[in-house]
Design a protein around this motif. Structure first.
Motif, PDB file in Angstrom:
ATOM      1  N   ILE A  29       0.935  -1.186   0.004  1.00 19.59           N
ATOM      2  CA  ILE A  29       0.004  -0.044   0.073  1.00 19.59           C
ATOM      3  C   ILE A  29       0.905   1.313   0.017  1.00 19.59           C
ATOM      4  O   ILE A  29       0.662   2.209  -0.780  1.00 19.59           O
ATOM      5  N   VAL A  30       1.867   1.415   0.885  1.00 20.58           N
ATOM      6  CA  VAL A  30       2.893   2.498   0.723  1.00 20.58           C
ATOM      7  C   VAL A  30       3.743   2.656  -0.537  1.00 20.58           C
ATOM      8  O   VAL A  30       3.651   3.810  -0.950  1.00 20.58           O
ATOM      9  N   ILE A  31       3.816   1.617  -1.119  1.00 18.65           N
ATOM     10  CA  ILE A  31       4.521   1.853  -2.291  1.00 18.65           C
ATOM     11  C   ILE A  31       3.503   2.331  -3.370  1.00 18.65           C
ATOM     12  O   ILE A  31       3.830   3.327  -4.268  1.00 18.65           O
ATOM     13  N   VAL A  32       2.566   1.810  -3.350  1.00 21.51           N
ATOM     14  CA  VAL A  32       1.640   2.179  -4.229  1.00 21.51           C
ATOM     15  C   VAL A  32       1.044   3.635  -4.109  1.00 21.51           C
ATOM     16  O   VAL A  32       0.920   4.340  -5.205  1.00 21.51           O
ATOM     17  N   LEU A  33       0.870   4.153  -3.121  1.00 21.91           N
ATOM     18  CA  LEU A  33       0.407   5.538  -2.798  1.00 21.91           C
ATOM     19  C   LEU A  33       1.613   6.297  -3.131  1.00 21.91           C
ATOM     20  O   LEU A  33       1.307   7.435  -3.649  1.00 21.91           O
ATOM     21  N   LEU A  34       3.029   5.978  -2.796  1.00 24.37           N
ATOM     22  CA  LEU A  34       3.986   6.925  -3.045  1.00 24.37           C
ATOM     23  C   LEU A  34       3.925   7.200  -4.755  1.00 24.37           C
ATOM     24  O   LEU A  34       4.193   8.030  -5.195  1.00 24.37           O
ATOM     25  N   LEU A  35       3.919   6.035  -5.462  1.00 23.91           N
ATOM     26  CA  LEU A  35       3.914   5.803  -6.887  1.00 23.91           C
ATOM     27  C   LEU A  35       2.639   7.086  -7.466  1.00 23.91           C
ATOM     28  O   LEU A  35       2.821   7.838  -8.334  1.00 23.91           O
ATOM     29  N   ILE A  36       1.485   6.790  -6.846  1.00 28.16           N
ATOM     30  CA  ILE A  36       0.231   7.649  -7.314  1.00 28.16           C
ATOM     31  C   ILE A  36       0.771   9.072  -7.229  1.00 28.16           C
ATOM     32  O   ILE A  36       0.314   9.921  -7.669  1.00 28.16           O
ATOM     33  N   ASN A  37       1.210   9.048  -5.725  1.00 29.75           N
ATOM     34  CA  ASN A  37       1.460  10.535  -5.303  1.00 29.75           C
ATOM     35  C   ASN A  37       2.227  11.466  -6.584  1.00 29.75           C
ATOM     36  O   ASN A  37       2.238  12.324  -6.588  1.00 29.75           O
TER      37      ASN A  37
END
Length: 615
Positions: free
Chosen positions: A189-197
């Motif tokens: 989740i953290v990786i996905v959120l960082l990428l989306i951001n």
């Protein structure tokens, strides 16, 4: 940037939901697997025990079975406890057996009774145990014939085997696996959120930048310069917008902006900027004349009539109603209706929050939804209700109705223009309301909140003339506290003021809204009961007399007192042709009450004025 936060939150919630679903599924599968594995072991152990016991019986060594059972339990570290029980029929035939072979609990009893396998899980923070009890039933096939040795029927329960399995290791393994899955999910989740951001932020900044420019454009300001860090098509769009806005600003942006600042609510928009500028100038002129006119009007009622004239003459409204709302009391009053009856239900007048336009503070247009306002009884009619807030205590609502949808669209097109007039009238109406409050304050007694003698002197003739026109009657009550001077002399004026203030409370709670209570002077009060019957007059006078006598006043030093009052009553126009005369006669009746013992209610009779002995 708020959109980006919502997007990130949405993605995070979706991924968390997926992770939780996975964890729940794994947890259930682990639990099911643990129970299933232990159950299979129990079934195998039960079969071994059954075969072993059968062999012991065939070989005539049943008395040696304890060693056999103990070996099964001790050779399997997962089986923490194992015992067998006999059914009643076997006990009857062969006896109770060893002490360890008796029924130990309700589960054993249930299995012997029903012949069905029962399993139960017991869990604590330290361990997890599976208890399973399996019945032995009498058979005649696939082995020895049970009926040859036992006096039972085929299918009868001969006994049962109970076992307790320790499944703590499986539970702990499942928890460890779940924690690993949770950790992997959180990391994902953290990786996905960082990428989306990282990839979404530049576009969100572009949208925010464009939104600021568009908001300024709505106000007539086209000087905004759009910027972006995004390349490609997005950069081309930004360049085109900047070019377009510069052209708009050069042609009509400044003119429109300067004109629009003179109209608080804006004006009707148009695709033709010259037409819009002309409309704004015409609106400015009309509103200026309107405002200069109402500034010299004496009362808010006259200002209201000016607004009504604008609605009728300028906007050609054929049917509308004009309401004033008291926000503090949550009541609504009809100021004007062009003809017929209001389409609003009567209960809205007593509970203004039922009015959708007032409650939401937005215009309500019937075409937006079927039966949009549930408090409107207007079958076959279309309506628009326009709310407007004057201050924290007062609001207005204009309700416009029509049978034609074309007319509804026409009215809808100039709602903003109507609001401009209301906005211009707002400070004037506020001023008139304030002046009215100041005048009302000068006509009220500060200690009791009741009207004072000045109010009576100013308006008594108006009441009398209105009463004669409408054949209205008044019952006049003159009230006076018995021995009030002793209260001031003995306990001080502070206590006397408390007594006076309490009289005001008693009067307000005892009379109707249509009645009037007035502090006539000192401890004397006058009450005018509108259209009261003789019985009603006596009832209210008795209530006032009784409620006041119940009051207990603290006079200090732990002492209290109670007071009484005397009341004189006269009737208008029965006793006198003017209310002033009736007040005098009520005072005469009050005097008779005082001189004949006090603490009583006396009705005026003509002989009281003629015979001094009665006074």
């Amino acid at each position: 940037m708020q959109t980006k936060s919502k997007l990130l939150l949405f993605v995070a919630l979706m991924l968390l939901g997926l992770g939780l679903a996975t964890i729940v599924n794994v947890s259930l599968n682990f639990r099911e697997y643990s129970i299933k594995d232990a159950t299979q072991r129990a079934t195998m152990a039960a079969a071994i025990v059954k075969d072993g016991l059968t062999a012991h019986m065939v070989n005539g060594i049943m008395d040696k079975r304890s060693y056999f059972l103990n070996q099964i339990s001790s050779n399997n570290d997962k089986i923490k406890n194992l015992w067998i029980v006999r059914s009643d029929k076997v006990i009857k035939q062969y006896g109770k057996g060893f002490n360890s072979e008796t029924v130990r609990d309700a589960i054993d009893e249930e299995v012997l009774k029903t012949g069905e396998t029962v399993q139960k899980i017991s869990e604590s923070t330290e361990n997890s145990m599976l208890r399973i009890t399996i019945p032995y039933k009498a058979t005649v096939a696939n082995g020895p014939n049970c009926l040859s040795c036992h006096n039972v029927q085929r299918g009868d329960t001969l006994g049962a085997i109970s076992m307790e399995f320790d499944i703590t290791d499986m539970r702990n393994a499942g928890m460890f696996t779940i924690l690993k899955i949770l950790g992997i999910n959180l990391l994902f989740i953290v990786i996905v959120l960082l990428l989306i951001n990282h990839y979404v932020t530049p576009y969100m900044e572009l949208f925010s930048n464009m939104q600021k420019g568009i908001r300024k454009a709505y106000k007539g300001d086209f000087s905004y310069e759009f910027t972006t860090k995004v390349k490609g098509d997005a950069k081309n769009i930004v360049d085109q917008l900047n070019t377009l806005f510069r052209k708009m600003q050069e042609t009509f942006g400044d003119i429109k902006y300067n004109l629009a600042t003179f109209i608080p609510q804006g004006c009707v928009s148009s695709s033709d900027p010259l037409h819009e500028a002309k409309t704004i100038i015409g609106e400015l002129s009309d509103i200026y004349k309107f405002k200069k006119t109402i500034e010299h009007d004496l009362t808010k009622e006259i200002v209201y009539q000016r607004i009504i004239d604008v609605l009728s003459n300028k906007y050609k409204l054929s049917h509308f109603a004009f309401y004033e709302i008291d926000t503090l009391k949550a009541t609504r009053k009809l100021i004007y209706i062009s003809n017929g009856k209001s389409v609003c239900n009567d209960k809205v007048d007593e509970e203004a929050s039922l009015c959708r336009a007032h409650r939401t503070n937005t215009a309500v247009i019937s075409s937006e939804f079927v039966n949009l306002c549930r408090e409107c009884s207007c079958e076959g009619l279309e309506y628009i209700c326009i709310p407007f807030t004057i201050n924290d205590e007062n609001s207005l609502v204009i309700s416009i109705t029509t049978k034609e949808k074309n007319e509804l669209n026409r009215v809808n097109s100039f709602i903003k223009s109507i609001e401009n007039y209301l906005e211009a009238a707002k400070p004037v109406i506020e001023s008139k309301i304030l002046m009215s409050k100041l005048r009302d304050t000068s006509l009220r007694d500060a200690m009791t909140g009741l009207y004072n003698r000045r109010f009576l002197e100013e308006f008594i003739d108006t009441f009398a003339n209105q009463a004669k026109r409408d054949n209205t009657t008044y019952s006049v009550l003159m009230l006076d506290v018995d021995f009030f001077k002793k209260v001031n002399d003995t306990y001080g004026h502070d206590v006397g003021d408390i007594v006076i203030a309490k009289i005001g409370e008693v009067l307000r709670s005892s009379i109707r809204e249509s009645d009037l209570a007035i502090r006539y002077g000192g401890e004397e009060f006058v009450v005018l009961l509108h259209n009261a019957t003789d019985e009603g007059t006596k009832m209210i006078a008795s209530k006032i007399h009784s409620e006041f006598s119940k009051l207990i006043f603290d006079v200090g030093n732990g002492k209290t007192i109670q007071k009484t009052m005397s009341i004189g009553i006269s009737k208008f126009p029965k006793d006198g042709d003017t209310i002033w005369k009736c007040i005098k006669y009520a005072d005469t009746a009050l005097y008779v009450a005082k001189t004949t013992g006090r603490n009583k209610i006396v009705e005026y009779k003509p002989e009281m004025s003629e015979d001094e002995n009665l006074r």
